[in-house]
Design an enzyme around this catalytic site. Structure first.
Site, PDB file in Angstrom:
ATOM      1  N   TYR A 168       0.842  -1.190   0.000  1.00 27.73           N
ATOM      2  CA  TYR A 168       0.000   0.000   0.000  1.00 27.73           C
ATOM      3  C   TYR A 168       0.884   1.250   0.000  1.00 27.73           C
ATOM      4  O   TYR A 168       2.074   1.178   0.330  1.00 27.73           O
ATOM      5  CB  TYR A 168      -0.904   0.024   1.235  1.00 27.73           C
ATOM      6  CG  TYR A 168      -1.853  -1.135   1.340  1.00 27.73           C
ATOM      7  CD1 TYR A 168      -2.470  -1.683   0.218  1.00 27.73           C
ATOM      8  CD2 TYR A 168      -2.155  -1.702   2.581  1.00 27.73           C
ATOM      9  CE1 TYR A 168      -3.356  -2.745   0.319  1.00 27.73           C
ATOM     10  CE2 TYR A 168      -3.045  -2.760   2.690  1.00 27.73           C
ATOM     11  CZ  TYR A 168      -3.637  -3.286   1.566  1.00 27.73           C
ATOM     12  OH  TYR A 168      -4.508  -4.332   1.664  1.00 27.73           O
ATOM     13  N   SER A 169       0.295   2.405  -0.316  1.00 27.21           N
ATOM     14  CA  SER A 169       1.109   3.616  -0.357  1.00 27.21           C
ATOM     15  C   SER A 169       1.741   3.899   1.003  1.00 27.21           C
ATOM     16  O   SER A 169       2.874   4.357   1.076  1.00 27.21           O
ATOM     17  CB  SER A 169       0.286   4.812  -0.834  1.00 27.21           C
ATOM     18  OG  SER A 169      -0.843   5.016  -0.020  1.00 27.21           O
ATOM     19  N   GLU A 170       1.004   3.649   2.079  1.00 31.72           N
ATOM     20  CA  GLU A 170       1.577   3.709   3.424  1.00 31.72           C
ATOM     21  C   GLU A 170       0.875   2.730   4.341  1.00 31.72           C
ATOM     22  O   GLU A 170      -0.281   2.356   4.118  1.00 31.72           O
ATOM     23  CB  GLU A 170       1.475   5.112   4.031  1.00 31.72           C
ATOM     24  CG  GLU A 170       2.553   6.081   3.603  1.00 31.72           C
ATOM     25  CD  GLU A 170       2.001   7.180   2.713  1.00 31.72           C
ATOM     26  OE1 GLU A 170       2.766   8.090   2.375  1.00 31.72           O
ATOM     27  OE2 GLU A 170       0.829   7.104   2.336  1.00 31.72           O
ATOM     28  N   SER A 171       1.610   2.347   5.388  1.00 34.13           N
ATOM     29  CA  SER A 171       1.045   1.574   6.483  1.00 34.13           C
ATOM     30  C   SER A 171       1.450   2.245   7.787  1.00 34.13           C
ATOM     31  O   SER A 171       2.492   2.908   7.868  1.00 34.13           O
ATOM     32  CB  SER A 171       1.555   0.128   6.456  1.00 34.13           C
ATOM     33  OG  SER A 171       1.059  -0.553   5.307  1.00 34.13           O
ATOM     34  N   CYS A 184       1.323  10.732   7.481  1.00 36.94           N
ATOM     35  CA  CYS A 184       0.428  10.193   6.455  1.00 36.94           C
ATOM     36  C   CYS A 184      -1.000  10.330   6.953  1.00 36.94           C
ATOM     37  O   CYS A 184      -1.364   9.743   7.974  1.00 36.94           O
ATOM     38  CB  CYS A 184       0.755   8.727   6.166  1.00 36.94           C
ATOM     39  SG  CYS A 184      -0.473   7.915   5.134  1.00 36.94           S
TER      40      CYS A 184
END
Length: 266
Positions: free
Chosen positions: A42-45, A65
């Site tokens: 994913y783009s961020e976690s 984020c």
């Protein structure tokens, strides 16, 4: 340790921006967090240790984020109930209120915007394969900040926004050199509405589906230039097939910017 998966800024699992969420990351090192984020893709976690919240893209740790913060708050709200959760991030303290419907509102760190250097703008437009004639003169390019830095560039047509085809290695190198996290590309759809897209090559992602950090930064941009209402609605992810909605609220006298959105478990 349980790895949760949520989509932020949508009530539909097929929409919004997916994020990994680990609510008890006390036993993980930074390298292990990065490995989990890379595996999820994913783009961020987000990784929560006590009240400290850290964020990792598949390639690196990022200071803040928004969508992963909303996802974490929604996950906590489902388990602990409505209320305000305060997270210590690498960018500063970020409170998030979850209402009785599970909708989360974060308040960013003090947000601001500054002029963009003309040379940087030329390099940015070249990497995006945009021409200056395609810019909206009513929305001048700037650098906005609300925990991370985002250039804001406004298109003068929805078609220009739709045709995203940037030079990945060139834009990635420029963003890494300048410390930019994503690029906030916008098109004004009405007095209080914008369509938004966010290239994110520094995170190993071509495009971010819904970007809370950039939304907060964009709120500061509008406030500084006197171009926005108290509440602005952003639509993002439509061009990717993952539509999401972000509500940006500017509160008089408050240095931070509020960003509100739903979240749903995947």
């Amino acid at each position: 340790m349980e790895i949760l998966r949520y989509a932020a800024f949508s009530t539909d699992p097929a929409g919004g921006n997916p994020a990994g969420v680990v609510l008890d990351a006390a036993g993980l090192t930074g390298d292990e967090m990065l490995a989990i984020a890379a595996d999820l893709g994913y783009s961020e976690s987000a990784f929560l240790t006590g009240d400290r919240l850290r964020y990792f893209s598949p390639l690196a740790e990022v200071p803040f984020c928004g969508h992963a913060t909303v996802a974490t708050a929604v996950a906590l709200g489902e388990r602990r109930g409505a209320g305000t959760y305060v997270f210590r991030t690498n960018a500063g303290e970020v409170p998030v209120t979850v209402d009785e419907h599970g909708r989360a509102t974060l308040t960013s760190v003090p947000a601001s915007s500054t002029e963009i250097d003309d040379k940087d703008l030329t390099e940015l437009l070249t990497a995006l394969r945009w021409d200056r004639a395609e810019l909206d003169p009513a929305l001048p390019p700037r650098i906005a900040y609300a925990g991370a830095y985002h250039p804001v560039v406004a298109a003068n047509s929805r078609r220009r926004l739709a045709e995203l085809d940037y030079d990945v290695p060139v834009l990635k190198a420029l963003m890494e050199d300048r410390g930019w996290t994503t690029v906030q590309l916008v098109f004004r759809t009405g007095p209080a509405g914008f369509d938004v897209r966010n290239p994110f090559p520094v995170g190993g992602i071509y495009e971010d589906p819904a970007t809370g950090a950039a939304a907060a930064a964009f709120g500061a941009y509008l406030r500084d230039l006197g171009l926005g209402d108290d509440t602005v609605e952003l639509s993002q992810g439509t061009d990717m097939g993952r539509p999401g909605k972000l509500t940006v609220t500017l509160t008089p006298g408050e240095a931070g910017v509020k960003v509100t959105g739903d979240g749903v478990r995947l």
